[in-house]
Scaffold this motif. Structure first.
Motif, PDB file in Angstrom:
ATOM      1  N   ALA A 178       0.833  -1.201   0.000  1.00  0.00           N
ATOM      2  CA  ALA A 178       0.000   0.000   0.000  1.00  0.00           C
ATOM      3  C   ALA A 178       0.866   1.248   0.000  1.00  0.00           C
ATOM      4  CB  ALA A 178      -0.926   0.014   1.217  1.00  0.00           C
ATOM      5  N   VAL A 180       0.609   4.726   1.694  1.00  0.00           N
ATOM      6  CA  VAL A 180      -0.181   5.345   2.757  1.00  0.00           C
ATOM      7  C   VAL A 180       0.211   6.812   2.916  1.00  0.00           C
ATOM      8  CG1 VAL A 180      -0.527   3.174   3.962  1.00  0.00           C
ATOM      9  CG2 VAL A 180       1.429   4.585   4.544  1.00  0.00           C
ATOM     10  N   PHE A 229      -8.065  -1.322   3.393  1.00  0.00           N
ATOM     11  CA  PHE A 229      -6.888  -0.892   4.139  1.00  0.00           C
ATOM     12  C   PHE A 229      -6.962  -1.349   5.588  1.00  0.00           C
ATOM     13  CE2 PHE A 229      -4.632   2.447   6.653  1.00  0.00           C
ATOM     14  CZ  PHE A 229      -3.355   2.039   6.311  1.00  0.00           C
ATOM     15  N   THR A 249      -4.956   6.334   2.133  1.00  0.00           N
ATOM     16  CA  THR A 249      -4.200   5.517   1.185  1.00  0.00           C
ATOM     17  C   THR A 249      -4.419   6.015  -0.244  1.00  0.00           C
ATOM     18  OG1 THR A 249      -6.002   3.925   0.887  1.00  0.00           O
ATOM     19  CG2 THR A 249      -4.384   3.456   2.607  1.00  0.00           C
ATOM     20  N   VAL A 252      -4.206   0.225  -2.466  1.00  0.00           N
ATOM     21  CA  VAL A 252      -3.925  -0.931  -1.626  1.00  0.00           C
ATOM     22  C   VAL A 252      -3.995  -2.172  -2.506  1.00  0.00           C
ATOM     23  CG1 VAL A 252      -4.658  -2.285   0.374  1.00  0.00           C
ATOM     24  CG2 VAL A 252      -4.947   0.192   0.381  1.00  0.00           C
TER      25      VAL A 252
END
Length: 487
Positions: A178, A180, A229, A249, A252
């Motif tokens: 991911a 973030v 997430f 995010t 993901v």
């Protein structure tokens, strides 16, 4: 025929292949199920060999300033790649979305017909052509072409429709990936092994971090779409004790350590490239780069076949050369996964690798594997150490002035480097002037690796097919790789 070649998939491999085919004069239609690029940054650069390939087509400047790092790793064990001359860990920090944009623009400039929102559905492969059914925004269409290439990723629909065997090892673990925003994470550039698993965090730009989460005991599951997430944050907290649930995010995803490779890269008029042909654990940024090398190896051979001048066996040499390269990729990524992701049981292996990697010979070997610089094809024609290897990127000076081996490959033709200024060599190659550019030029500067008194025949993909001074031997090599002379 609607076109010469249909490519399914407009990722880096498919777009690079489209450009290569157009440089070779083939008509190309690319069908891609996504209406728009994802914009996701899954891949973050490419290997040293992939950089050379992009540069030999004049594409590297389009990426802007490219940063490379001499320091890389194998299975998380860091070492200096420059122990191998010309090696580095690759271009860093270039998101895959930028790579796709550069390649799509290039393919379109060259005349590739890229049709987004067109999803592959069915395939009918005959002896003389392939017919593909696609679902488009305005309904169903059928396209007919001489060849079909599946560049549609690890879950390739083309691979399934054409009946390719795809053996290997199934997934044993599930991992998360991911980007973030606002998590404020401390960097864990090479990952951190903790009792519950492994986590990695690397800053992409201010306020944005790329994270990877591998939790021990997280078994792979079949799932439609990408994970939430919350799943990623839960796993991160179980491993590290840190709560990142409040972060935003950009995207993901999840992935596994499944490792598979098709038994053949060609079945009649259907071929596979990139992740459609091989899947593996992401390690060292090798996946996308290997796909680009597949495309450059296949492109000129398939274009030559369509054009009618390919010698017997040229198209089959795609499998002969790239299948072993793919197998080597799978071997080294599996090894890295065992070292990097294994728990306490793998600690003795990590310690042993740490000792071995202190030796320069081991560093050179591992750097060559991951960078792609150790690749050598079987081209016949002698035992010169450069045969079958990529032509070194060196400056050359001759009758046409100053240039380089890299620039000479921009048109994707063969190149005969007439270093010794030998009229007999030039005469021998005259019948292939529509396919092979002859350049009378010698390397500029001392210490370069090319021979001083011979000629060098380079294939369009940049690999040396022949070195010598005998016109008769050159003629044999020209027939082998470039077919019969014109007329």
């Amino acid at each position: 025929m609607n076109t010469d070649v249909i490519i399914v998939g407009a990722g880096p491999t498919g777009l690079m292949l489209a450009a290569e085919l157009r440089l070779g004069g083939a008509r190309v239609v690319v069908v891609e199920r996504l209406a728009e690029p994802t914009g996701q940054s899954r891949g973050l650069g490419f290997t040293a060999r992939a950089m050379e390939v992009l540069d030999q087509r004049g594409l590297l400047p389009r990426f802007g300033p490219v940063e490379t790092s001499p320091l890389g790793h194998f299975g998380g064990v860091r070492f200096d790649y420059t122990v191998l001359p010309g090696a580095h860990f690759g271009a860093r920090g270039i998101p895959q979305s930028q790579t796709e944009d550069v390649l799509e623009r290039r393919a379109a400039e060259l005349g590739a017909d890229i049709r987004r929102g067109w999803e592959f559905r069915e395939l009918l492969a005959g002896e003389d052509a392939v017919e593909v059914t696609v679902a488009a925004p305005d309904g169903e269409h059928r396209l007919r072409a001489a060849y079909l290439v599946g560049c549609d990723g690890g879950h390739s629909a083309v691979r399934g429709a054409a009946g390719f065997d795809f053996p290997g090892t199934p997934a044993t673990r599930r991992m998360y990936l991911a980007d973030v925003v606002g998590a404020g994470l401390r960097p864990r550039m090479l990952g951190e092994r903790l009792p519950g698993g492994m986590v990695m965090a690397a800053p992409l730009r201010p306020g944005v971090d790329r994270i990877i989460v591998c939790e021990h005991g997280a078994e792979p599951v079949e799932q439609d779409g990408e994970p939430d997430f919350a799943e990623v944050a839960d796993a991160w907290q179980r491993i590290t004790g840190e709560d990142i649930h409040g972060a935003d995010t950009e995207w993901v995803s999840s992935f596994t350590d499944a490792t598979r490779q098709v038994t053949e890269y060609r079945r009649g008029r259907v071929l596979l490239a990139g992740d459609a042909a091989h899947i593996h654990l992401p390690a060292g940024g090798q996946g996308m780069s290997t796909g680009l090398l597949d495309a450059v190896n296949l492109g000129w051979k398939l274009a030559a076949t369509v054009a009618g001048w390919a010698p017997d066996g040229l198209l089959d040499s795609y499998h002969a050369e790239r299948h072993p390269a793919g197998a080597r990729l799978l071997m080294n990524t599996r090894a890295q996964g065992m070292i990097f992701l294994g728990g306490a049981d793998a600690q003795p292996l990590r310690e042993l690798l740490g000792e071995l990697i202190e030796h320069d010979a081991v560093k050179r070997h591992l750097a060559g594997i991951v960078s792609g610089l150790d690749l050598r094809y079987e081209v016949g024609g002698g035992d010169h150490p450069l045969l079958g290897r990529r032509v070194p990127p060196v400056a050359v000076h001759g009758t046409a002035g100053q240039t380089s081996t890299t620039a000479l490959l921009h048109p994707a033709q063969g190149v005969l480097l007439d270093i010794a200024d030998d009229a007999a060599i030039r005469d021998a190659a005259a019948g292939w002037k529509d396919r092979v550019l002859t350049a009378t030029a010698a390397p500029a500067g001392a210490g370069q690796p090319l021979p001083e008194h011979d000629a060098v025949l380079v294939r369009p993909d940049g690999y040396i097919a022949w070195i010598g001074s005998d016109p008769a031997e050159l003629t044999i090599a020209l027939h082998r790789w470039f077919g019969d002379p014109a007329g």
